[in-house]
Design a protein around this motif. Sequence first.
Motif, PDB file in Angstrom:
ATOM      1  N   PRO A 139     -22.698 -43.007  39.057  1.00  0.00           N
ATOM      2  CA  PRO A 139     -21.729 -42.765  37.983  1.00  0.00           C
ATOM      3  C   PRO A 139     -22.189 -43.587  36.772  1.00  0.00           C
ATOM      4  N   LEU A 140     -22.172 -43.007  35.595  1.00  0.00           N
ATOM      5  CA  LEU A 140     -22.772 -43.691  34.441  1.00  0.00           C
ATOM      6  C   LEU A 140     -21.853 -44.775  33.894  1.00  0.00           C
ATOM      7  N   GLY A 141     -22.486 -45.774  33.289  1.00  0.00           N
ATOM      8  CA  GLY A 141     -21.717 -46.856  32.688  1.00  0.00           C
ATOM      9  C   GLY A 141     -21.363 -47.972  33.650  1.00  0.00           C
ATOM     10  N   HIS A 142     -21.989 -47.999  34.820  1.00  0.00           N
ATOM     11  CA  HIS A 142     -21.678 -49.047  35.796  1.00  0.00           C
ATOM     12  C   HIS A 142     -22.671 -50.208  35.778  1.00  0.00           C
ATOM     13  N   GLU A 171     -25.941 -42.227  28.427  1.00  0.00           N
ATOM     14  CA  GLU A 171     -25.016 -43.054  29.208  1.00  0.00           C
ATOM     15  C   GLU A 171     -24.198 -44.000  28.336  1.00  0.00           C
ATOM     16  N   LEU A 172     -24.767 -44.362  27.187  1.00  0.00           N
ATOM     17  CA  LEU A 172     -24.060 -45.306  26.311  1.00  0.00           C
ATOM     18  C   LEU A 172     -22.789 -44.700  25.716  1.00  0.00           C
ATOM     19  N   GLN A 173     -22.586 -43.403  25.958  1.00  0.00           N
ATOM     20  CA  GLN A 173     -21.320 -42.798  25.528  1.00  0.00           C
ATOM     21  C   GLN A 173     -20.158 -43.283  26.396  1.00  0.00           C
ATOM     22  N   GLU A 174     -20.457 -43.860  27.564  1.00  0.00           N
ATOM     23  CA  GLU A 174     -19.401 -44.431  28.410  1.00  0.00           C
ATOM     24  C   GLU A 174     -18.915 -45.753  27.800  1.00  0.00           C
ATOM     25  N   GLY A 175     -17.622 -45.873  27.648  1.00  0.00           N
ATOM     26  CA  GLY A 175     -17.054 -47.063  26.998  1.00  0.00           C
ATOM     27  C   GLY A 175     -17.266 -48.361  27.756  1.00  0.00           C
ATOM     28  N   SER A 176     -17.441 -48.274  29.077  1.00  0.00           N
ATOM     29  CA  SER A 176     -17.603 -49.489  29.872  1.00  0.00           C
ATOM     30  C   SER A 176     -18.812 -50.308  29.423  1.00  0.00           C
ATOM     31  N   TRP A 178     -19.792 -50.790  26.393  1.00  0.00           N
ATOM     32  CA  TRP A 178     -19.449 -51.569  25.194  1.00  0.00           C
ATOM     33  C   TRP A 178     -18.488 -52.691  25.560  1.00  0.00           C
ATOM     34  N   GLU A 179     -17.651 -52.463  26.561  1.00  0.00           N
ATOM     35  CA  GLU A 179     -16.828 -53.564  27.092  1.00  0.00           C
ATOM     36  C   GLU A 179     -17.759 -54.687  27.569  1.00  0.00           C
ATOM     37  N   ALA A 180     -18.775 -54.289  28.328  1.00  0.00           N
ATOM     38  CA  ALA A 180     -19.681 -55.277  28.918  1.00  0.00           C
ATOM     39  C   ALA A 180     -20.516 -55.970  27.842  1.00  0.00           C
ATOM     40  N   MET A 181     -20.893 -55.233  26.809  1.00  0.00           N
ATOM     41  CA  MET A 181     -21.696 -55.843  25.736  1.00  0.00           C
ATOM     42  C   MET A 181     -20.889 -56.905  24.997  1.00  0.00           C
ATOM     43  N   MET A 182     -19.606 -56.644  24.811  1.00  0.00           N
ATOM     44  CA  MET A 182     -18.764 -57.664  24.169  1.00  0.00           C
ATOM     45  C   MET A 182     -18.722 -58.928  25.018  1.00  0.00           C
ATOM     46  N   ALA A 183     -18.589 -58.755  26.331  1.00  0.00           N
ATOM     47  CA  ALA A 183     -18.528 -59.923  27.218  1.00  0.00           C
ATOM     48  C   ALA A 183     -19.866 -60.655  27.244  1.00  0.00           C
ATOM     49  N   ALA A 184     -20.975 -59.903  27.238  1.00  0.00           N
ATOM     50  CA  ALA A 184     -22.310 -60.526  27.265  1.00  0.00           C
ATOM     51  C   ALA A 184     -22.514 -61.405  26.040  1.00  0.00           C
ATOM     52  N   SER A 185     -22.027 -60.918  24.930  1.00  0.00           N
ATOM     53  CA  SER A 185     -22.158 -61.667  23.684  1.00  0.00           C
ATOM     54  C   SER A 185     -21.233 -62.886  23.695  1.00  0.00           C
ATOM     55  N   GLN A 186     -20.007 -62.682  24.135  1.00  0.00           N
ATOM     56  CA  GLN A 186     -19.024 -63.773  24.197  1.00  0.00           C
ATOM     57  C   GLN A 186     -19.553 -64.923  25.054  1.00  0.00           C
TER      58      GLN A 186
ATOM     59  N   GLU B  66     -10.864 -53.476  32.015  1.00  0.00           N
ATOM     60  CA  GLU B  66     -10.799 -53.490  33.483  1.00  0.00           C
ATOM     61  C   GLU B  66     -12.073 -52.975  34.147  1.00  0.00           C
ATOM     62  N   GLN B  67     -12.696 -51.939  33.553  1.00  0.00           N
ATOM     63  CA  GLN B  67     -13.936 -51.436  34.161  1.00  0.00           C
ATOM     64  C   GLN B  67     -14.981 -52.541  34.167  1.00  0.00           C
ATOM     65  N   ASP B  68     -15.100 -53.210  33.028  1.00  0.00           N
ATOM     66  CA  ASP B  68     -16.058 -54.312  32.918  1.00  0.00           C
ATOM     67  C   ASP B  68     -15.691 -55.423  33.906  1.00  0.00           C
ATOM     68  N   MET B  69     -14.411 -55.705  34.020  1.00  0.00           N
ATOM     69  CA  MET B  69     -13.953 -56.778  34.912  1.00  0.00           C
ATOM     70  C   MET B  69     -14.434 -56.572  36.347  1.00  0.00           C
TER      71      MET B  69
END
Lengths: 299, 322
Positions: A139-142, A171-176, A178-186, B66-69
């Motif tokens: 599944p993409l974005g994991h 795959e970058l169209q999956e929002g997850s 970008w969630e992860a990129m924000m956390a990686a930067s943080q 949540e997905q990222d979490m």
Amino acid sequence: MTLTVEHTTMPVLGRLPVHSSRAEQIAHIAEAAKQIRIQDLKLVHHAGAGHIGGDFSAIDILATLYGAVLDISPATVNDPERDRFILSKGHVAGALYTTLAAFGFLPVEELATFLKPLSALNGHPNRNKVAGVEANTGPLGHGLPIAVGHALSAKLDVSLRRTYVLVGDGELQEGSNWEAMMAASQYQLDRLTVIVDRNRLQQGATTKETNDLDPLPEKAAAFGFAVVEVNGHDHGELLDVLSAVPFRPGKPTFVIAHTHKGHPISFMSNNVAWHHRVPDAAEYQQALTELARYDRGRV
Amino acid sequence: MTTIVRTSIADQPRYDCRDAYVETLAELAEADHRIVGVVNDSVGSSKLNSFRKAFPDRLINVGIAEQDMVGVASGLANGGRIPFVSAASCFLTARALEQIKADVAYSNTNVKLCGMSPGVAYGELGPTHHSIEDIAWLRAIAGMRIIVPADPIETAAALRWAASSEGPVFIRVSRMSVPKVYADDYEFQLGKAITVREGNDVTVISNGTVLWRALAAAERLAEEGISARVLSMPTVKPLDTDAVVAAARETAGIVTAEEAVSGGGLGGAVAETVVQHHPARVSILGFPEFAPTGSAGYLLDRYGLSAEGIADAARKLFKTGK
């Protein structure tokens, strides 16, 4: 068309000594990429299934990582301090299995089980069945969130082990992601490298026609990444960039690897029809002929 | 017997299981450096402020994502950590369901998913915030273990078990206050029902915030001369099928009572077992629809998850089943 061990002809290449010259490393990666493509073509043709377009788009990146960058070997495949590579675009499992076999993580003959009933070599990779696979993707974005989690664990451990994740551009169209990129930067995960297989094609159309990602470098930079663009089929560029991270202390790295789906086969390259088409007998022979002539990763 | 039923369980002091959760998590983290918390901004709602103060580097807050979490938790586990993901159950299980399936269960990673404030705990906030579907969703996923503790003692015991056993698990952590059902020395065993009250006329199987109500129902039934067996079923998956089959065989029928949808949760699991192994009558109490506006207590009463509602269902089974 039935895949058998007769079709698993690839030599096991292994790694060069660490003191090898850059030129020797590049030649080694190029030879590996060539052999992996030939073997992968045989898998897809004889198994009658697979994602050859995406496989050929990613193989130079995989060969560079396993051939000269990642601190991992069949002997250290369970070492907690190994580098991690996570294949987020799990549908190119065939390319990953072939690469792992080329570097000794699984027997080359086992490739003959690709997609067969009860084979460990599923259409998407399974970490519990194949040594060297780090995550059950498909599944993409994991993959990117998982990579961020691993990079966080390394940071908590004050470890220098690195994390690489290969994502498709569609795959970058999956929002997850970008969630992860924000956390990686943080969390300033500067030992995390995201590699985008930027072939500009998704299943049925170009990324531009579908949900345009550009300006991708600017987007990644705005999300706090150090952005580098490379020719994703040039082993020298890939080796230099992937070995050099972090580019900016405190920042994760975002490598946009410009690639062509189906590279370097004339009738497949950059052709959306080859997302998961299977070459027929004539196409197979032509592709083999082209691969035999193809050298040193140059387009 | 590990129960402490005195005059009436309904009169005992009540506890918020989140307090036991954070206290136990801190103890476990103190003893094992691999343990980390992972949250989606849910520090306050998970009562993890004290944990963050004690272990500032080990509470990873990915923000409202949540997905990222859950993906991050899977990656942390790959790196040898033991992540306890702590988030409102509604968002954790719905928003990250595919990550729970692929990154946790199918990947078989050592991730502990803690669904906070499950069921209808958010009361008047409504069905968007209710998490009555979580158990049914996760029960469909192979390899997922599902634990629904009934009181602070069982919450702590389940956490200790989760920390010391390898592999994925989902634990519900109740917000709605409950009396203690277990003695202090209770030890959690995966997949084992506990007979919290003996009885041979009819059986009530329950867990979570509803278990003490089932015990209160049994008190009422006893006054009427009906001897109700109460089985605590903290593990919904894997289910203690032996205990269910014995109840089907030995009593007039089974009432299941849970703070969850009435299809696919504990009731569904019990019904599947009974139908296949020893057909018997089963009455399933839960939420058959999106709940209307109301407090958590009001909603439990409305859908028959009260002492009287459970007693009534048991009475019907007993009277028509003899």
